[in-house]
Motif scaffolding. Structure first.
Motif, PDB file in Angstrom:
ATOM      1  N   LYS A  53       0.833  -1.207   0.000  1.00 55.80           N
ATOM      2  CA  LYS A  53       0.000   0.000   0.000  1.00 55.80           C
ATOM      3  C   LYS A  53       0.862   1.249   0.000  1.00 55.80           C
ATOM      4  O   LYS A  53       0.582   2.215  -0.703  1.00 55.80           O
ATOM      5  CB  LYS A  53      -0.940   0.014   1.204  1.00 55.80           C
ATOM      6  N   LYS A  54       1.913   1.246   0.807  1.00 50.49           N
ATOM      7  CA  LYS A  54       2.810   2.403   0.872  1.00 50.49           C
ATOM      8  C   LYS A  54       3.543   2.626  -0.443  1.00 50.49           C
ATOM      9  O   LYS A  54       3.887   3.749  -0.776  1.00 50.49           O
ATOM     10  CB  LYS A  54       3.844   2.217   1.986  1.00 50.49           C
ATOM     11  N   ASN A  55       3.786   1.562  -1.175  1.00 52.28           N
ATOM     12  CA  ASN A  55       4.568   1.634  -2.407  1.00 52.28           C
ATOM     13  C   ASN A  55       3.719   1.361  -3.645  1.00 52.28           C
ATOM     14  O   ASN A  55       4.215   0.842  -4.634  1.00 52.28           O
ATOM     15  CB  ASN A  55       5.733   0.644  -2.332  1.00 52.28           C
ATOM     16  N   LYS A  56       2.452   1.755  -3.589  1.00 56.26           N
ATOM     17  CA  LYS A  56       1.520   1.451  -4.669  1.00 56.26           C
ATOM     18  C   LYS A  56       1.958   2.055  -6.001  1.00 56.26           C
ATOM     19  O   LYS A  56       1.898   1.403  -7.031  1.00 56.26           O
ATOM     20  CB  LYS A  56       0.116   1.947  -4.323  1.00 56.26           C
ATOM     21  N   LYS A  57       2.428   3.291  -6.003  1.00 55.89           N
ATOM     22  CA  LYS A  57       2.823   3.915  -7.265  1.00 55.89           C
ATOM     23  C   LYS A  57       3.952   3.139  -7.918  1.00 55.89           C
ATOM     24  O   LYS A  57       3.929   2.891  -9.118  1.00 55.89           O
ATOM     25  CB  LYS A  57       3.259   5.363  -7.034  1.00 55.89           C
ATOM     26  N   LYS A  58       4.920   2.768  -7.140  1.00 56.10           N
ATOM     27  CA  LYS A  58       6.041   1.998  -7.677  1.00 56.10           C
ATOM     28  C   LYS A  58       5.545   0.674  -8.233  1.00 56.10           C
ATOM     29  O   LYS A  58       5.953   0.244  -9.300  1.00 56.10           O
ATOM     30  CB  LYS A  58       7.089   1.762  -6.585  1.00 56.10           C
ATOM     31  N   ARG A  59       4.634   0.018  -7.507  1.00 57.10           N
ATOM     32  CA  ARG A  59       4.104  -1.265  -7.935  1.00 57.10           C
ATOM     33  C   ARG A  59       3.336  -1.133  -9.238  1.00 57.10           C
ATOM     34  O   ARG A  59       3.440  -1.975 -10.120  1.00 57.10           O
ATOM     35  CB  ARG A  59       3.203  -1.842  -6.843  1.00 57.10           C
ATOM     36  N   ASN A  60       2.578  -0.051  -9.391  1.00 62.45           N
ATOM     37  CA  ASN A  60       1.770   0.116 -10.593  1.00 62.45           C
ATOM     38  C   ASN A  60       2.609   0.412 -11.826  1.00 62.45           C
ATOM     39  O   ASN A  60       2.150   0.261 -12.941  1.00 62.45           O
ATOM     40  CB  ASN A  60       0.730   1.217 -10.393  1.00 62.45           C
ATOM     41  N   GLU A  61       3.846   0.846 -11.625  1.00 64.71           N
ATOM     42  CA  GLU A  61       4.723   1.106 -12.756  1.00 64.71           C
ATOM     43  C   GLU A  61       5.333  -0.169 -13.307  1.00 64.71           C
ATOM     44  O   GLU A  61       5.888  -0.192 -14.380  1.00 64.71           O
ATOM     45  CB  GLU A  61       5.840   2.073 -12.339  1.00 64.71           C
ATOM     46  N   MET A  62       5.219  -1.251 -12.559  1.00 70.36           N
ATOM     47  CA  MET A  62       5.786  -2.520 -13.004  1.00 70.36           C
ATOM     48  C   MET A  62       4.942  -3.098 -14.126  1.00 70.36           C
ATOM     49  O   MET A  62       3.747  -2.896 -14.192  1.00 70.36           O
ATOM     50  CB  MET A  62       5.828  -3.520 -11.852  1.00 70.36           C
ATOM     51  N   LYS A 119      -2.060  -2.232 -15.195  1.00 65.29           N
ATOM     52  CA  LYS A 119      -0.952  -1.417 -15.715  1.00 65.29           C
ATOM     53  C   LYS A 119      -1.297   0.066 -15.668  1.00 65.29           C
ATOM     54  O   LYS A 119      -0.490   0.886 -15.274  1.00 65.29           O
ATOM     55  CB  LYS A 119      -0.604  -1.810 -17.148  1.00 65.29           C
ATOM     56  N   GLN A 120      -2.521   0.389 -16.115  1.00 67.51           N
ATOM     57  CA  GLN A 120      -2.917   1.791 -16.188  1.00 67.51           C
ATOM     58  C   GLN A 120      -3.596   2.268 -14.908  1.00 67.51           C
ATOM     59  O   GLN A 120      -3.882   3.456 -14.775  1.00 67.51           O
ATOM     60  CB  GLN A 120      -3.844   2.003 -17.383  1.00 67.51           C
ATOM     61  N   ASP A 121      -3.895   1.352 -13.994  1.00 66.79           N
ATOM     62  CA  ASP A 121      -4.513   1.669 -12.712  1.00 66.79           C
ATOM     63  C   ASP A 121      -5.841   2.406 -12.854  1.00 66.79           C
ATOM     64  O   ASP A 121      -6.150   3.328 -12.099  1.00 66.79           O
ATOM     65  CB  ASP A 121      -3.544   2.475 -11.833  1.00 66.79           C
ATOM     66  N   LEU A 122      -6.634   1.989 -13.836  1.00 67.64           N
ATOM     67  CA  LEU A 122      -7.942   2.601 -14.032  1.00 67.64           C
ATOM     68  C   LEU A 122      -8.959   1.932 -13.113  1.00 67.64           C
ATOM     69  O   LEU A 122      -8.881   0.735 -12.838  1.00 67.64           O
ATOM     70  CB  LEU A 122      -8.393   2.447 -15.487  1.00 67.64           C
ATOM     71  N   ILE A 149     -12.822   2.218 -16.674  1.00 66.81           N
ATOM     72  CA  ILE A 149     -12.741   1.189 -17.710  1.00 66.81           C
ATOM     73  C   ILE A 149     -14.083   1.051 -18.415  1.00 66.81           C
ATOM     74  O   ILE A 149     -14.146   0.987 -19.645  1.00 66.81           O
ATOM     75  CB  ILE A 149     -12.304  -0.173 -17.106  1.00 66.81           C
ATOM     76  N   ALA A 150     -15.147   1.020 -17.631  1.00 67.64           N
ATOM     77  CA  ALA A 150     -16.489   0.893 -18.210  1.00 67.64           C
ATOM     78  C   ALA A 150     -16.788   2.058 -19.150  1.00 67.64           C
ATOM     79  O   ALA A 150     -17.322   1.854 -20.250  1.00 67.64           O
ATOM     80  CB  ALA A 150     -17.532   0.822 -17.099  1.00 67.64           C
ATOM     81  N   ALA A 151     -16.433   3.264 -18.734  1.00 71.70           N
ATOM     82  CA  ALA A 151     -16.676   4.441 -19.578  1.00 71.70           C
ATOM     83  C   ALA A 151     -15.873   4.349 -20.876  1.00 71.70           C
ATOM     84  O   ALA A 151     -16.383   4.679 -21.961  1.00 71.70           O
ATOM     85  CB  ALA A 151     -16.312   5.712 -18.815  1.00 71.70           C
TER      86      ALA A 151
END
Length: 191
Positions: free
Chosen positions: A87-96, A149-152, A157-159
């Motif tokens: 949770k603390k490193n979510k941004k880093k994780r989402n860049e993977m 990947k895009q963290d939508l 996503i539905a839109a």
């Protein structure tokens, strides 16, 4: 000694002989390394989490009746601490990338045979997961990429796809279940 982890609950850890302390830590390390490494995909972070959770375990060890209860409690501590890290490193994780394991190349492990075996197994697992993702229907693969990947959000996503949030949730659930089913079939549920 076969069940050295039980020494955590039966004695003051600091009072144990240093060779027993090392044996307890080694058994603990071996038990939790693979799970943490699989979740965080970073050897350094895995080592940090192992040390942090070990200190928590030593300081707050509950009274347990058997090794099974102790291991279940330790796994809960490890899981919660790892989730907090993620949770603390979510941004880093989402860049993977979705095939997150490819970044482990070049990491130097100790000469410990078990650590090397774990790394090889993780690499094989990552290749399998990459294959599973590529084998998904294109629409499901796109959904997985948009979500992870895009963290939508489901709503975004539905839109973008012109469908309902419920449809997105359902298709993502089906895609994850398909990957999970293939993973468990090839790697077994007991790992």
């Amino acid at each position: 000694m076969k069940n050295t982890l039980l020494l955590l609950s039966s004695a003051n850890f600091g009072a144990l002989d240093s060779s027993l302390q090392r044996a307890v830590y080694h058994e603990y390390y071996t038990m939790v390394y693979r799970v943490i490494m699989y979740m965080v995909q970073d050897h350094g972070a895995t080592e940090d989490i192992i040390q942090e959770t070990f200190l928590k375990v030593v300081k707050h060890i509950p009274v347990v009746e058997n090794e099974g209860q102790l291991k279940a409690w330790i796994k809960a501590v490890v899981r919660n601490t790892t989730y907090s890290y993620l949770k603390k490193n979510k941004k880093k994780r989402n860049e993977m990338d979705l095939d997150i394991f490819s970044k482990n190349e070049g990491i130097e492990f100790s000469s410990d045979k078990e650590a090397i075996e774990v790394e090889i197994e993780l690499k094989a697992m990552s290749e399998g997961i990459g294959t599973y993702l590529n084998d998904l229907k294109p629409e499901n693969r796109i959904l997985m990429e948009m979500r992870w990947k895009q963290d939508l959000s489901y709503k975004e996503i539905a839109a973008e796809l012109g469908c309902t949030e419920q449809t997105v949730k359902y298709k993502l659930h089906r895609a994850r279940e398909a990957i999970k089913k293939r993973f468990l079939k090839e790697w077994g549920g007991g790992r």
